[in-house]
Design a protein around this motif. Structure first.
Motif, mmCIF file in Angstrom:
data_model
loop_
_atom_site.group_PDB
_atom_site.id
_atom_site.type_symbol
_atom_site.label_atom_id
_atom_site.label_comp_id
_atom_site.label_asym_id
_atom_site.label_seq_id
_atom_site.Cartn_x
_atom_site.Cartn_y
_atom_site.Cartn_z
ATOM 1 N N VAL A 21 -1.947 -0.783 -14.946
ATOM 2 C CA VAL A 21 -1.162 -1.805 -14.262
ATOM 3 C C VAL A 21 -0.961 -1.346 -12.819
ATOM 4 O O VAL A 21 -0.554 -0.211 -12.573
ATOM 5 C CB VAL A 21 0.207 -2.027 -14.940
ATOM 6 C CG1 VAL A 21 1.048 -3.008 -14.134
ATOM 7 C CG2 VAL A 21 0.026 -2.524 -16.369
ATOM 8 N N VAL A 22 -1.270 -2.232 -11.879
ATOM 9 C CA VAL A 22 -1.124 -1.906 -10.464
ATOM 10 C C VAL A 22 0.094 -2.651 -9.925
ATOM 11 O O VAL A 22 0.085 -3.883 -9.817
ATOM 12 C CB VAL A 22 -2.374 -2.308 -9.658
ATOM 13 C CG1 VAL A 22 -2.201 -1.938 -8.190
ATOM 14 C CG2 VAL A 22 -3.613 -1.647 -10.238
ATOM 15 N N PRO A 23 1.184 -1.948 -9.603
ATOM 16 C CA PRO A 23 2.395 -2.618 -9.098
ATOM 17 C C PRO A 23 2.155 -3.259 -7.730
ATOM 18 O O PRO A 23 1.393 -2.736 -6.909
ATOM 19 C CB PRO A 23 3.415 -1.471 -8.991
ATOM 20 C CG PRO A 23 2.864 -0.364 -9.838
ATOM 21 C CD PRO A 23 1.371 -0.497 -9.748
ATOM 22 N N ASP A 24 2.806 -4.402 -7.512
ATOM 23 C CA ASP A 24 2.817 -5.056 -6.199
ATOM 24 C C ASP A 24 1.407 -5.268 -5.639
ATOM 25 O O ASP A 24 1.151 -5.081 -4.445
ATOM 26 C CB ASP A 24 3.641 -4.233 -5.200
ATOM 27 C CG ASP A 24 5.080 -4.076 -5.654
ATOM 28 O OD1 ASP A 24 5.643 -5.053 -6.171
ATOM 29 O OD2 ASP A 24 5.634 -2.963 -5.512
ATOM 30 N N PHE A 25 0.501 -5.694 -6.489
ATOM 31 C CA PHE A 25 -0.884 -5.897 -6.062
ATOM 32 C C PHE A 25 -1.060 -7.200 -5.294
ATOM 33 O O PHE A 25 -1.788 -7.268 -4.318
ATOM 34 C CB PHE A 25 -1.810 -5.887 -7.277
ATOM 35 C CG PHE A 25 -3.260 -6.040 -6.920
ATOM 36 C CD1 PHE A 25 -4.009 -4.943 -6.549
ATOM 37 C CD2 PHE A 25 -3.873 -7.276 -6.939
ATOM 38 C CE1 PHE A 25 -5.349 -5.070 -6.207
ATOM 39 C CE2 PHE A 25 -5.207 -7.426 -6.599
ATOM 40 C CZ PHE A 25 -5.952 -6.313 -6.231
ATOM 41 N N PHE A 26 -0.384 -8.257 -5.752
ATOM 42 C CA PHE A 26 -0.537 -9.579 -5.143
ATOM 43 C C PHE A 26 0.533 -9.777 -4.081
ATOM 44 O O PHE A 26 1.704 -9.904 -4.392
ATOM 45 C CB PHE A 26 -0.451 -10.664 -6.212
ATOM 46 C CG PHE A 26 -1.444 -10.472 -7.316
ATOM 47 C CD1 PHE A 26 -2.792 -10.678 -7.092
ATOM 48 C CD2 PHE A 26 -1.042 -10.060 -8.567
ATOM 49 C CE1 PHE A 26 -3.722 -10.489 -8.107
ATOM 50 C CE2 PHE A 26 -1.956 -9.870 -9.587
ATOM 51 C CZ PHE A 26 -3.304 -10.086 -9.353
ATOM 52 N N THR A 27 0.108 -9.811 -2.832
ATOM 53 C CA THR A 27 1.040 -9.849 -1.716
ATOM 54 C C THR A 27 0.781 -11.069 -0.835
ATOM 55 O O THR A 27 -0.311 -11.639 -0.848
ATOM 56 C CB THR A 27 0.891 -8.581 -0.860
ATOM 57 O OG1 THR A 27 -0.432 -8.580 -0.273
ATOM 58 C CG2 THR A 27 1.082 -7.319 -1.687
ATOM 59 N N PRO A 28 1.775 -11.473 -0.047
ATOM 60 C CA PRO A 28 1.561 -12.582 0.896
ATOM 61 C C PRO A 28 0.431 -12.282 1.874
ATOM 62 O O PRO A 28 -0.272 -13.195 2.313
ATOM 63 C CB PRO A 28 2.907 -12.682 1.616
ATOM 64 C CG PRO A 28 3.895 -12.154 0.628
ATOM 65 C CD PRO A 28 3.180 -11.035 -0.086
ATOM 66 N N GLU A 29 0.231 -11.007 2.212
ATOM 67 C CA GLU A 29 -0.840 -10.636 3.136
ATOM 68 C C GLU A 29 -2.214 -10.973 2.552
ATOM 69 O O GLU A 29 -3.171 -11.222 3.288
ATOM 70 C CB GLU A 29 -0.766 -9.140 3.446
ATOM 71 C CG GLU A 29 0.423 -8.718 4.292
ATOM 72 C CD GLU A 29 1.728 -8.698 3.491
ATOM 73 O OE1 GLU A 29 2.793 -8.731 4.137
ATOM 74 O OE2 GLU A 29 1.669 -8.657 2.244
ATOM 75 N N LYS A 30 -2.312 -10.994 1.238
ATOM 76 C CA LYS A 30 -3.569 -11.351 0.566
ATOM 77 C C LYS A 30 -3.644 -12.839 0.237
ATOM 78 O O LYS A 30 -4.598 -13.288 -0.383
ATOM 79 C CB LYS A 30 -3.724 -10.540 -0.720
ATOM 80 C CG LYS A 30 -3.923 -9.049 -0.499
ATOM 81 C CD LYS A 30 -3.996 -8.321 -1.839
ATOM 82 C CE LYS A 30 -4.188 -6.827 -1.638
ATOM 83 N NZ LYS A 30 -4.173 -6.096 -2.928
ATOM 84 N N GLY A 31 -2.608 -13.583 0.630
ATOM 85 C CA GLY A 31 -2.626 -15.018 0.393
ATOM 86 C C GLY A 31 -1.899 -15.460 -0.859
ATOM 87 O O GLY A 31 -2.046 -16.601 -1.309
ATOM 88 N N TYR A 32 -1.061 -14.591 -1.443
ATOM 89 C CA TYR A 32 -0.326 -14.914 -2.666
ATOM 90 C C TYR A 32 1.170 -14.965 -2.373
ATOM 91 O O TYR A 32 1.705 -14.136 -1.658
ATOM 92 C CB TYR A 32 -0.598 -13.877 -3.755
ATOM 93 C CG TYR A 32 -2.057 -13.771 -4.107
ATOM 94 C CD1 TYR A 32 -2.654 -14.684 -4.970
ATOM 95 C CD2 TYR A 32 -2.849 -12.768 -3.559
ATOM 96 C CE1 TYR A 32 -3.993 -14.600 -5.283
ATOM 97 C CE2 TYR A 32 -4.186 -12.676 -3.859
ATOM 98 C CZ TYR A 32 -4.761 -13.596 -4.720
ATOM 99 O OH TYR A 32 -6.093 -13.511 -5.019
ATOM 100 N N ASP A 33 1.833 -15.927 -2.962
ATOM 101 C CA ASP A 33 3.268 -16.065 -2.803
ATOM 102 C C ASP A 33 3.889 -16.007 -4.193
ATOM 103 O O ASP A 33 4.172 -17.028 -4.817
ATOM 104 C CB ASP A 33 3.616 -17.380 -2.107
ATOM 105 C CG ASP A 33 5.104 -17.525 -1.862
ATOM 106 O OD1 ASP A 33 5.810 -16.497 -1.927
ATOM 107 O OD2 ASP A 33 5.556 -18.658 -1.635
ATOM 108 N N LEU A 34 4.067 -14.808 -4.702
ATOM 109 C CA LEU A 34 4.490 -14.620 -6.086
ATOM 110 C C LEU A 34 5.725 -13.739 -6.156
ATOM 111 O O LEU A 34 5.862 -12.774 -5.418
ATOM 112 C CB LEU A 34 3.368 -13.967 -6.903
ATOM 113 C CG LEU A 34 2.034 -14.726 -6.938
ATOM 114 C CD1 LEU A 34 0.969 -13.859 -7.563
ATOM 115 C CD2 LEU A 34 2.191 -16.017 -7.706
#
Length: 207
Positions: free
Chosen positions: A179-192
């Motif tokens: 499990v990779v914490p904090d993988f999906f970020t706004p910088e990558k285009g994700y708003d989660l």
């Protein structure tokens, strides 16, 4: 290695995908040249005929390597990933297999090989054809590629909140290995609100 996925539930397919992980190295997959040498194919488009001959069909569906422009496949990639910037960063990588119903493309899977593993980078099925087993057929095609390449490890990734996706893969023999914490970020285009990535693997027998 790259990790992005669309996942399918047993009765429907959920488009949940994620951007490339960074497990190291440069993604590569020389499958086209390998198949030419292994089966004497003059051009990779002949693989469609090869697949039909070995029974890679599902209710009239034929699976073959996509050799044309991938730009026409972008709507399917978008079913599996909400980040346009990430899609544009990886959609030309590796090899893409398409599921055909006559002249219609009803599903895709993108495979990238690296570090003795093959990764399902993207997997998508058009909404009106979900629940027919097409996604499972595409996964089985990925396993076949592993066997042809002598690769024993098949990898796929998804968001930690996509419980149906995780269950779908677990039912098909995958196990969580990281499990990779904090993988999906706004910088990558994700708003989660929940940004962790779950990585799953399957040992492919007969490779």
């Amino acid at each position: 290695m790259v990790c992005i996925v669309l996942i399918a539930a047993s009765t429907r397919i959920e488009a949940s995908t994620r951007t490339p992980t960074q497990l190291g190295g440069h993604a590569r997959l020389e499958l086209s040249e390998f198949l030419k040498r292994r089966f004497g194919l003059g051009r990779i488009g002949q693989l469609g005929k090869f697949n039909v001959e070995r029974g890679a069909q599902l209710a009239g569906i034929q699976i073959a390597v996509h050799e044309d422009s991938r730009l026409r496949l972008l709507p399917l990639f978008r079913l599996a990933d909400e980040s346009e910037s990430q899609i544009l960063s990886y959609f030309k990588m590796g090899n893409v297999f398409v599921a055909h119903d006559r002249d219609l493309i009803v599903g895709i899977t993108q495979l990238v090989e690296e570090d003795n593993a093959i990764e399902i980078v993207s997997l998508a099925v058009v909404p009106e054809r979900r629940g027919e087993g097409i996604a499972t057929g595409l996964i089985e095609e990925a396993e076949t590629v592993c066997r042809l390449r002598g690769v024993r490890r098949l990898i796929v990734c998804t968001g930690s909140w996509e419980t149906e996706n995780i269950i779908f893969y677990v039912k098909r023999g995958f196990r969580i290995f990281n499990v990779v914490p904090d993988f999906f970020t706004p910088e990558k285009g994700y708003d989660l609100a929940i940004r962790d990535q779950v990585q799953l693997e399957k040992a492919v027998t007969g490779a």
